[in-house]
Design an enzyme around this catalytic site. Sequence first.
Site, PDB file in Angstrom:
ATOM      1  N   ASP A  15      81.233  -3.832   8.141  1.00  0.00           N
ATOM      2  CA  ASP A  15      82.531  -4.477   8.358  1.00  0.00           C
ATOM      3  C   ASP A  15      83.661  -3.459   8.568  1.00  0.00           C
ATOM      4  O   ASP A  15      84.834  -3.776   8.379  1.00  0.00           O
ATOM      5  CB  ASP A  15      82.852  -5.438   7.196  1.00  0.00           C
ATOM      6  CG  ASP A  15      82.832  -4.726   5.855  1.00  0.00           C
ATOM      7  OD1 ASP A  15      82.490  -3.522   5.821  1.00  0.00           O
ATOM      8  OD2 ASP A  15      83.167  -5.371   4.851  1.00  0.00           O
ATOM      9  N   HIS A 218      78.993  20.350  26.175  1.00  0.00           N
ATOM     10  CA  HIS A 218      79.557  19.271  25.352  1.00  0.00           C
ATOM     11  C   HIS A 218      79.159  19.417  23.881  1.00  0.00           C
ATOM     12  O   HIS A 218      78.921  18.430  23.197  1.00  0.00           O
ATOM     13  CB  HIS A 218      79.125  17.900  25.896  1.00  0.00           C
ATOM     14  CG  HIS A 218      79.741  17.590  27.222  1.00  0.00           C
ATOM     15  ND1 HIS A 218      79.243  16.640  28.082  1.00  0.00           N
ATOM     16  CD2 HIS A 218      80.820  18.109  27.841  1.00  0.00           C
ATOM     17  CE1 HIS A 218      79.989  16.602  29.176  1.00  0.00           C
ATOM     18  NE2 HIS A 218      80.951  17.480  29.051  1.00  0.00           N
ATOM     19  N   ASP A 235      87.677  23.740  22.606  1.00  0.00           N
ATOM     20  CA  ASP A 235      88.197  22.790  23.597  1.00  0.00           C
ATOM     21  C   ASP A 235      88.686  21.596  22.796  1.00  0.00           C
ATOM     22  O   ASP A 235      87.881  20.775  22.339  1.00  0.00           O
ATOM     23  CB  ASP A 235      87.086  22.400  24.582  1.00  0.00           C
ATOM     24  CG  ASP A 235      87.598  21.505  25.713  1.00  0.00           C
ATOM     25  OD1 ASP A 235      88.718  20.959  25.589  1.00  0.00           O
ATOM     26  OD2 ASP A 235      86.863  21.331  26.707  1.00  0.00           O
ATOM     27  N   ASP A 246      94.611  18.589  27.088  1.00  0.00           N
ATOM     28  CA  ASP A 246      93.216  19.051  27.198  1.00  0.00           C
ATOM     29  C   ASP A 246      93.264  20.571  27.332  1.00  0.00           C
ATOM     30  O   ASP A 246      93.608  21.082  28.398  1.00  0.00           O
ATOM     31  CB  ASP A 246      92.574  18.384  28.427  1.00  0.00           C
ATOM     32  CG  ASP A 246      91.096  18.701  28.568  1.00  0.00           C
ATOM     33  OD1 ASP A 246      90.525  19.348  27.672  1.00  0.00           O
ATOM     34  OD2 ASP A 246      90.504  18.279  29.591  1.00  0.00           O
ATOM     35  N   HIS A 325      80.260  23.663  36.198  1.00  0.00           N
ATOM     36  CA  HIS A 325      81.149  22.498  36.239  1.00  0.00           C
ATOM     37  C   HIS A 325      82.289  22.749  37.218  1.00  0.00           C
ATOM     38  O   HIS A 325      82.396  23.837  37.785  1.00  0.00           O
ATOM     39  CB  HIS A 325      81.654  22.132  34.838  1.00  0.00           C
ATOM     40  CG  HIS A 325      82.460  23.195  34.147  1.00  0.00           C
ATOM     41  ND1 HIS A 325      83.772  23.465  34.476  1.00  0.00           N
ATOM     42  CD2 HIS A 325      82.152  24.034  33.130  1.00  0.00           C
ATOM     43  CE1 HIS A 325      84.238  24.411  33.686  1.00  0.00           C
ATOM     44  NE2 HIS A 325      83.267  24.794  32.862  1.00  0.00           N
ATOM     45  N   HIS A 329      90.327  18.304  36.578  1.00  0.00           N
ATOM     46  CA  HIS A 329      90.299  16.851  36.730  1.00  0.00           C
ATOM     47  C   HIS A 329      91.708  16.335  36.486  1.00  0.00           C
ATOM     48  O   HIS A 329      92.530  17.020  35.876  1.00  0.00           O
ATOM     49  CB  HIS A 329      89.297  16.229  35.747  1.00  0.00           C
ATOM     50  CG  HIS A 329      89.489  16.693  34.318  1.00  0.00           C
ATOM     51  ND1 HIS A 329      90.416  16.135  33.471  1.00  0.00           N
ATOM     52  CD2 HIS A 329      88.892  17.688  33.610  1.00  0.00           C
ATOM     53  CE1 HIS A 329      90.357  16.756  32.298  1.00  0.00           C
ATOM     54  NE2 HIS A 329      89.456  17.703  32.351  1.00  0.00           N
ATOM     55  N   HIS A 336      89.903  12.343  31.161  1.00  0.00           N
ATOM     56  CA  HIS A 336      89.458  12.421  32.562  1.00  0.00           C
ATOM     57  C   HIS A 336      90.133  11.227  33.230  1.00  0.00           C
ATOM     58  O   HIS A 336      89.611  10.120  33.249  1.00  0.00           O
ATOM     59  CB  HIS A 336      87.931  12.339  32.667  1.00  0.00           C
ATOM     60  CG  HIS A 336      87.257  13.536  32.045  1.00  0.00           C
ATOM     61  ND1 HIS A 336      85.937  13.580  31.735  1.00  0.00           N
ATOM     62  CD2 HIS A 336      87.744  14.756  31.682  1.00  0.00           C
ATOM     63  CE1 HIS A 336      85.638  14.772  31.204  1.00  0.00           C
ATOM     64  NE2 HIS A 336      86.718  15.486  31.156  1.00  0.00           N
ATOM     65  N   GLU A 359      90.401  24.768  34.590  1.00  0.00           N
ATOM     66  CA  GLU A 359      89.507  25.170  33.500  1.00  0.00           C
ATOM     67  C   GLU A 359      88.229  25.865  33.956  1.00  0.00           C
ATOM     68  O   GLU A 359      87.122  25.384  33.709  1.00  0.00           O
ATOM     69  CB  GLU A 359      89.150  23.952  32.651  1.00  0.00           C
ATOM     70  CG  GLU A 359      88.670  22.730  33.425  1.00  0.00           C
ATOM     71  CD  GLU A 359      88.273  21.597  32.464  1.00  0.00           C
ATOM     72  OE1 GLU A 359      87.440  21.847  31.576  1.00  0.00           O
ATOM     73  OE2 GLU A 359      88.800  20.477  32.615  1.00  0.00           O
ATOM     74  N   TYR A 363      79.188  30.718  31.484  1.00  0.00           N
ATOM     75  CA  TYR A 363      78.294  30.418  30.360  1.00  0.00           C
ATOM     76  C   TYR A 363      76.984  31.146  30.625  1.00  0.00           C
ATOM     77  O   TYR A 363      76.249  30.771  31.554  1.00  0.00           O
ATOM     78  CB  TYR A 363      78.078  28.898  30.259  1.00  0.00           C
ATOM     79  CG  TYR A 363      79.402  28.156  30.365  1.00  0.00           C
ATOM     80  CD1 TYR A 363      80.199  27.962  29.237  1.00  0.00           C
ATOM     81  CD2 TYR A 363      79.884  27.740  31.610  1.00  0.00           C
ATOM     82  CE1 TYR A 363      81.436  27.341  29.344  1.00  0.00           C
ATOM     83  CE2 TYR A 363      81.127  27.127  31.722  1.00  0.00           C
ATOM     84  CZ  TYR A 363      81.891  26.929  30.586  1.00  0.00           C
ATOM     85  OH  TYR A 363      83.118  26.330  30.705  1.00  0.00           O
ATOM     86  N   ARG A 380      85.583  29.672  28.381  1.00  0.00           N
ATOM     87  CA  ARG A 380      86.342  28.747  29.235  1.00  0.00           C
ATOM     88  C   ARG A 380      87.809  28.915  28.867  1.00  0.00           C
ATOM     89  O   ARG A 380      88.128  29.111  27.678  1.00  0.00           O
ATOM     90  CB  ARG A 380      85.889  27.294  29.049  1.00  0.00           C
ATOM     91  CG  ARG A 380      86.673  26.299  29.885  1.00  0.00           C
ATOM     92  CD  ARG A 380      86.025  24.919  30.035  1.00  0.00           C
ATOM     93  NE  ARG A 380      85.885  24.183  28.799  1.00  0.00           N
ATOM     94  CZ  ARG A 380      84.746  24.028  28.139  1.00  0.00           C
ATOM     95  NH1 ARG A 380      83.640  24.564  28.604  1.00  0.00           N
ATOM     96  NH2 ARG A 380      84.698  23.351  27.004  1.00  0.00           N
ATOM     97  N   GLU A 382      91.317  26.804  29.649  1.00  0.00           N
ATOM     98  CA  GLU A 382      91.762  25.530  30.238  1.00  0.00           C
ATOM     99  C   GLU A 382      93.232  25.268  29.925  1.00  0.00           C
ATOM    100  O   GLU A 382      93.628  25.256  28.755  1.00  0.00           O
ATOM    101  CB  GLU A 382      90.927  24.377  29.669  1.00  0.00           C
ATOM    102  CG  GLU A 382      91.380  23.003  30.159  1.00  0.00           C
ATOM    103  CD  GLU A 382      90.467  21.869  29.710  1.00  0.00           C
ATOM    104  OE1 GLU A 382      89.863  21.970  28.627  1.00  0.00           O
ATOM    105  OE2 GLU A 382      90.386  20.868  30.449  1.00  0.00           O
TER     106      GLU A 382
HETATM  107  N1  GLY Z   1      87.565  18.331  27.161  1.00  0.00           N
HETATM  108  C1  GLY Z   1      86.959  17.743  28.276  1.00  0.00           C
HETATM  109  C2  GLY Z   1      87.222  18.531  29.489  1.00  0.00           C
HETATM  110  O1  GLY Z   1      87.657  19.650  29.400  1.00  0.00           O
HETATM  111  O2  GLY Z   1      87.088  18.053  30.565  1.00  0.00           O
HETATM  112 MN    MN Z   2      88.750  20.350  27.761  1.00  0.00          MN
HETATM  113 MN    MN Z   3      89.216  19.246  30.872  1.00  0.00          MN
END
Ligand code: GLY
Ligand code: MN
Ligand code: MN
Length: 418
Positions: A15, A218, A235, A246, A325, A329, A336, A359, A363, A380, A382
């Site tokens: 619940d 991820h 991140d 982000d 990647h 975005h 996103h 970003e 890797y 990374r 970003e």
């Molecule tokens: N944190 C998700 C991305 O960087 O797209």
């Molecule tokens: Mn991110």
């Molecule tokens: Mn991002």
Amino acid sequence: MAIVPTAPERTRNRDSDHPYRFDSYFHYLTGFGEPEAVVVLIGGESPRQILFCRDKDEEREIWDGYRLGFKAAREALGFDQTFAIGELDTQMPLLLANQAALHFPAGADPAWDTRVFAWLNQVRAQARTGVSAPTQLIDIRALLDSMRLIKDEHELTLMRRAAHISADAQVRAMRATRPGCMEYEIEAELLHEFRRRGSQSPAYTSIVAGGANACVLHYRENNALLKEGDLLLIDAACELDGYAADITRTFPVNGRFSPAQRDIYTLVLDAQHAAIAAVQPGRGFNDPHEAAVAVLAQGLIDLGLCHGSLDTVIESASYRQFYMHRTGHWLGMDVHDVGEYRESGQWRALSEGMVLTVEPGLYIRPAANVPEAYWNIGVRIEDDVAVCAGGCEILTSGVPKQPEEIEALMSECRAAAS
Ligand code: GLY
Ligand code: MN
Ligand code: MN
């Protein structure tokens, strides 16, 4: 006529519910954050904005908290008409009668599809009385997506604030990091800063990834020990009043980059600078990505990680062993965010008011074709940028990214702690 329901509450277990988060389209149109609500917009000669929402309920308010109530909602939110949500199935067939087109997020939620089709069938059943049902069913998301893609001043103000809080949280995390800490201790520093500054929640699950974990794109366990000599990739960013930031930063756990870490880090930073320079009104959405890939590919060749000419490495996409990647975005209410990336087959032209992330990363997993010095380095960087006249505004510049700045900040904390 348009119908947009908000998100349902979701059970977490037994619940207990997940913390409630409204539907972004609904909130964009109404600014209203309670569950169990539907907005109806009627165009044409006598346009009306109608809200269905929960009524006051003393018993439920004692247990669960304040409800605005449909009567107060009319004036508080500026609607022409409001109804209790329990009236929805009675009112909708009346409101749909003689409308030419229905704009609705068709297919987003099967339960709403069923309900909307039932209302339409009720209207169709009155055909012999001269009432007509809408003959066009249009997915409203396409229109709302193109509206949401361009942020107005009010939205940019919220996004700047979400970005500032998130940048300060990243600095707080950098200051707290020491060899011997657990990843979750650093995650707690981020959450502390988000919440103490009034953010409602993280904008997405925070990634706090030490050492080899940074090579899991991820990664979200956040439960490993941070070791001397490793990098830490964070991140993480917050959501404020429905708008996301982000941010990713990568820095040495012990406060000093090793030569191999610095090689990779500097290359990603150069790629990010090149990508940010390509964020200008009139440039294509993919230009920052292409700029980043050109720098990364050349750098990988120079470091002996990719082989052949720059054109070959780009065309064969051999750089994707290390950069798999894309460079960014759209960013907005959703991390996103909505909005088409192409228009008539072409990458969309950037224009003022669009907000996107930049970003790039590298890797490097252990592999026979990679010198061991680079194994398990994941980097990374970003930032969030808003396209403006002549270029872009970097919303997340409050957190350092030059290696010397990061090292200075971290050695300052160590001096203060000892
Ligand atoms: N944190 C998700 C991305 O960087 O797209
Ligand atoms: Mn991110
Ligand atoms: Mn991002």
